[in-house]
Scaffold this motif. Structure first.
Motif, PDB file in Angstrom:
ATOM      1  N   LYS A   1       0.842  -1.198   0.000  1.00 12.10           N
ATOM      2  CA  LYS A   1       0.000   0.000   0.000  1.00 12.10           C
ATOM      3  C   LYS A   1       0.881   1.254   0.000  1.00 12.10           C
ATOM      4  O   LYS A   1       0.664   2.174  -0.803  1.00 12.10           O
ATOM      5  CB  LYS A   1      -0.904  -0.030   1.231  1.00 12.10           C
ATOM      6  CG  LYS A   1      -1.740   1.232   1.414  1.00 12.10           C
ATOM      7  CD  LYS A   1      -2.577   1.147   2.689  1.00 12.10           C
ATOM      8  CE  LYS A   1      -3.235   2.483   2.994  1.00 12.10           C
ATOM      9  NZ  LYS A   1      -4.090   2.429   4.181  1.00 12.10           N
TER      10      LYS A   1
ATOM     11  N   ASN B   1      -7.930   4.463  -2.904  1.00 14.75           N
ATOM     12  CA  ASN B   1      -8.425   3.764  -1.717  1.00 14.75           C
ATOM     13  C   ASN B   1      -8.002   2.301  -1.762  1.00 14.75           C
ATOM     14  O   ASN B   1      -8.735   1.449  -2.237  1.00 14.75           O
ATOM     15  CB  ASN B   1      -9.947   3.904  -1.622  1.00 14.75           C
ATOM     16  CG  ASN B   1     -10.507   3.262  -0.367  1.00 14.75           C
ATOM     17  OD1 ASN B   1      -9.770   3.012   0.590  1.00 14.75           O
ATOM     18  ND2 ASN B   1     -11.788   2.969  -0.369  1.00 14.75           N
TER      19      ASN B   1
ATOM     20  N   ASN C   1      -6.913  -0.747   0.576  1.00 19.26           N
ATOM     21  CA  ASN C   1      -6.868  -1.235   1.949  1.00 19.26           C
ATOM     22  C   ASN C   1      -5.960  -2.446   2.045  1.00 19.26           C
ATOM     23  O   ASN C   1      -5.653  -3.085   1.038  1.00 19.26           O
ATOM     24  CB  ASN C   1      -8.278  -1.630   2.410  1.00 19.26           C
ATOM     25  CG  ASN C   1      -9.182  -0.422   2.464  1.00 19.26           C
ATOM     26  OD1 ASN C   1      -8.858   0.574   3.091  1.00 19.26           O
ATOM     27  ND2 ASN C   1     -10.304  -0.494   1.762  1.00 19.26           N
TER      28      ASN C   1
ATOM     29  N   GLU D   1       2.477   7.547  15.429  1.00 20.15           N
ATOM     30  CA  GLU D   1       3.807   8.087  15.143  1.00 20.15           C
ATOM     31  C   GLU D   1       4.715   7.943  16.355  1.00 20.15           C
ATOM     32  O   GLU D   1       5.853   7.520  16.249  1.00 20.15           O
ATOM     33  CB  GLU D   1       3.709   9.543  14.695  1.00 20.15           C
ATOM     34  CG  GLU D   1       3.533   9.637  13.188  1.00 20.15           C
ATOM     35  CD  GLU D   1       3.398  11.057  12.700  1.00 20.15           C
ATOM     36  OE1 GLU D   1       4.146  11.915  13.173  1.00 20.15           O
ATOM     37  OE2 GLU D   1       2.534  11.294  11.847  1.00 20.15           O
TER      38      GLU D   1
ATOM     39  N   ASN E   1      -5.564   6.352  21.890  1.00 17.10           N
ATOM     40  CA  ASN E   1      -6.761   6.405  22.735  1.00 17.10           C
ATOM     41  C   ASN E   1      -7.675   5.209  22.468  1.00 17.10           C
ATOM     42  O   ASN E   1      -7.879   4.813  21.327  1.00 17.10           O
ATOM     43  CB  ASN E   1      -7.554   7.676  22.455  1.00 17.10           C
ATOM     44  CG  ASN E   1      -6.859   8.916  22.984  1.00 17.10           C
ATOM     45  OD1 ASN E   1      -6.127   8.835  23.974  1.00 17.10           O
ATOM     46  ND2 ASN E   1      -7.080  10.037  22.339  1.00 17.10           N
TER      47      ASN E   1
ATOM     48  N   LEU F   1     -13.443   1.484  10.202  1.00 18.68           N
ATOM     49  CA  LEU F   1     -12.621   2.592  10.693  1.00 18.68           C
ATOM     50  C   LEU F   1     -12.247   2.454  12.157  1.00 18.68           C
ATOM     51  O   LEU F   1     -11.214   2.943  12.599  1.00 18.68           O
ATOM     52  CB  LEU F   1     -13.356   3.922  10.482  1.00 18.68           C
ATOM     53  CG  LEU F   1     -13.713   4.262   9.028  1.00 18.68           C
ATOM     54  CD1 LEU F   1     -14.594   5.501   8.972  1.00 18.68           C
ATOM     55  CD2 LEU F   1     -12.453   4.474   8.211  1.00 18.68           C
ATOM     56  N   TRP F   2     -13.112   1.833  12.935  1.00 17.38           N
ATOM     57  CA  TRP F   2     -12.890   1.704  14.380  1.00 17.38           C
ATOM     58  C   TRP F   2     -12.941   0.236  14.771  1.00 17.38           C
ATOM     59  O   TRP F   2     -13.968  -0.409  14.601  1.00 17.38           O
ATOM     60  CB  TRP F   2     -13.958   2.487  15.153  1.00 17.38           C
ATOM     61  CG  TRP F   2     -13.818   3.977  14.988  1.00 17.38           C
ATOM     62  CD1 TRP F   2     -14.378   4.745  14.010  1.00 17.38           C
ATOM     63  CD2 TRP F   2     -13.064   4.862  15.812  1.00 17.38           C
ATOM     64  NE1 TRP F   2     -14.015   6.051  14.174  1.00 17.38           N
ATOM     65  CE2 TRP F   2     -13.217   6.162  15.279  1.00 17.38           C
ATOM     66  CE3 TRP F   2     -12.272   4.694  16.960  1.00 17.38           C
ATOM     67  CZ2 TRP F   2     -12.605   7.288  15.838  1.00 17.38           C
ATOM     68  CZ3 TRP F   2     -11.675   5.814  17.514  1.00 17.38           C
ATOM     69  CH2 TRP F   2     -11.835   7.095  16.962  1.00 17.38           C
TER      70      TRP F   2
ATOM     71  N   TYR G   1      -8.872   3.778  16.587  1.00 22.05           N
ATOM     72  CA  TYR G   1      -8.883   4.154  15.187  1.00 22.05           C
ATOM     73  C   TYR G   1      -8.016   3.145  14.404  1.00 22.05           C
ATOM     74  O   TYR G   1      -6.826   2.991  14.676  1.00 22.05           O
ATOM     75  CB  TYR G   1      -8.342   5.578  15.016  1.00 22.05           C
ATOM     76  CG  TYR G   1      -8.762   6.221  13.721  1.00 22.05           C
ATOM     77  CD1 TYR G   1     -10.107   6.301  13.388  1.00 22.05           C
ATOM     78  CD2 TYR G   1      -7.838   6.744  12.828  1.00 22.05           C
ATOM     79  CE1 TYR G   1     -10.515   6.890  12.200  1.00 22.05           C
ATOM     80  CE2 TYR G   1      -8.242   7.336  11.643  1.00 22.05           C
ATOM     81  CZ  TYR G   1      -9.583   7.407  11.329  1.00 22.05           C
ATOM     82  OH  TYR G   1      -9.993   7.985  10.157  1.00 22.05           O
TER      83      TYR G   1
ATOM     84  N   GLN H   1      -6.657   2.947  11.583  1.00 19.20           N
ATOM     85  CA  GLN H   1      -5.477   3.364  10.815  1.00 19.20           C
ATOM     86  C   GLN H   1      -4.207   3.313  11.665  1.00 19.20           C
ATOM     87  O   GLN H   1      -3.105   3.292  11.128  1.00 19.20           O
ATOM     88  CB  GLN H   1      -5.683   4.786  10.281  1.00 19.20           C
ATOM     89  CG  GLN H   1      -6.807   4.911   9.271  1.00 19.20           C
ATOM     90  CD  GLN H   1      -6.398   4.462   7.872  1.00 19.20           C
ATOM     91  OE1 GLN H   1      -5.261   4.128   7.615  1.00 19.20           O
ATOM     92  NE2 GLN H   1      -7.361   4.444   6.967  1.00 19.20           N
ATOM     93  N   TYR H   2      -4.380   3.324  12.984  1.00 19.84           N
ATOM     94  CA  TYR H   2      -3.211   3.288  13.855  1.00 19.84           C
ATOM     95  C   TYR H   2      -2.940   1.889  14.395  1.00 19.84           C
ATOM     96  O   TYR H   2      -2.190   1.712  15.345  1.00 19.84           O
ATOM     97  CB  TYR H   2      -3.378   4.282  15.019  1.00 19.84           C
ATOM     98  CG  TYR H   2      -3.367   5.723  14.557  1.00 19.84           C
ATOM     99  CD1 TYR H   2      -2.259   6.237  13.896  1.00 19.84           C
ATOM    100  CD2 TYR H   2      -4.459   6.553  14.764  1.00 19.84           C
ATOM    101  CE1 TYR H   2      -2.233   7.548  13.467  1.00 19.84           C
ATOM    102  CE2 TYR H   2      -4.449   7.875  14.343  1.00 19.84           C
ATOM    103  CZ  TYR H   2      -3.326   8.367  13.685  1.00 19.84           C
ATOM    104  OH  TYR H   2      -3.308   9.665  13.246  1.00 19.84           O
TER     105      TYR H   2
END
Lengths: 154, 140
Positions: B43, B65, B67, B82, B87, B117-118, B132, B134-135
């Motif tokens: 990706k 997009n 994934n 990063e 959270n 997304l979550w 999240y 993405q992290y």
């Protein structure tokens, strides 16, 4: 003698038959081909028509067969036309969902301001170059119509 | 030059990288490229190619997009923020209260990934909530 005559006449009859058949096929082929849409190949053998090629939809495929069947001298039609696969339509998120998801995605980029209107995400503010790909990856996953990047890259 | 031509190096790279369910469509002057990559490196490589064609992504004529495919059997994920803590929230959204934190680099348990997304996760301390996605990087 009689046998020879019979044989001769058979040969002549066969030749005539074949001779009369071949141009007929060619004429039918030409007539149908002229009426069919581009991309359709017409082949005719002894009055049997074969259609090959790729068309946009089922209706065009059916129409091509009708045209061939309507031609005089056609005995049968083999419809080998294929229908082009339809690409999945582009999905664009609703503004309400997009606004919430953009807020979530940009939360960790405090120097970036994002506005959403009609599926378009407009980015203003500034961002470090190293973080840009991450932000763009996050936003692109939200199914926006467009990302209008007006960020100042530091 | 058409958009497909402009981004042909990208679509070629996507094909070469074996992106599955690759779809390239042009609509209202914007090119949409969707697909699934085998891993995060693939990706990222496509994004590098995109960045070369359109430096800093300023043209606004492509939505890429892609994934990363995740095996259904995967049960753990690594926190790939990063540097900061991640959270963990009560519900899927940054408007939801924070119920815990996962450290950068920590491996946590995946409970449910039905929301793209979550993801619902559980830390080693037993805190459960949404992070999240993405992290998070799924662990093979």
């Amino acid at each position: 003698m009689k046998t020879t005559k019979l044989l001769m006449s058979t040969v002549i009859a066969a030749t005539l038959f074949l001779a009369s058949c071949k141009p007929k096929d060619a004429a039918i082929q030409a007539a149908i081909q002229a009426k069919e849409a581009a991309g359709i190949t017409v082949a005719v053998t002894k009055g049997d028509v074969t259609l090959t090629g790729e068309v946009d939809d089922e209706a065009t495929k059916a129409k091509a067969e009708e045209i061939a069947k309507a031609e005089k001298g056609v005995k049968s039609v083999i419809n080998n036309l294929t229908v082009k696969p339809v690409a999945a339509p582009v999905v664009i998120a609703d503004d309400s969902a997009l606004i919430k998801n953009v807020a979530d995605a940009t939360k960790d980029f405090p120097t970036v301001k994002a506005e959403v209107k009609d599926g378009v995400i407009v980015l203003t503010g500034e961002l470090k170059k190293a973080s840009l790909i991450t932000l763009m990856q996050h936003l692109s996953a939200l199914k926006p119509k467009k990302i209008d990047n007006k960020l100042t890259i530091k | 030059m058409s958009l497909q031509d402009k981004y042909s190096a990208l679509t070629d790279a996507a094909t070469a990288a074996g992106i599955t369910d690759l779809a390239v469509r042009e609509q209202d002057g914007i090119l949409y490229i969707d697909g699934t990559a085998a891993d995060g490196a693939t990706k990222d490589h496509l994004w590098e190619v995109y960045n070369q064609i359109d430096p800093n992504f300023t043209s606004g004529d492509l939505v890429l997009n892609v994934n990363v495919a995740i095996d259904a059997a995967v049960t753990h994920a690594k926190v790939v923020t990063e540097s900061s803590n991640l959270n963990i929230r009560k519900g899927p959204g940054t408007d939801q209260p924070i119920v815990g934190k996962a450290a950068h680099g920590e491996i946590i348990t995946l409970v449910n990934r039905s929301n793209d997304l979550w993801w619902l996760v559980r830390t080693n301390d037993g805190e459960e909530g949404y992070c999240y996605a993405q992290y998070l990087e799924a662990q093979a």
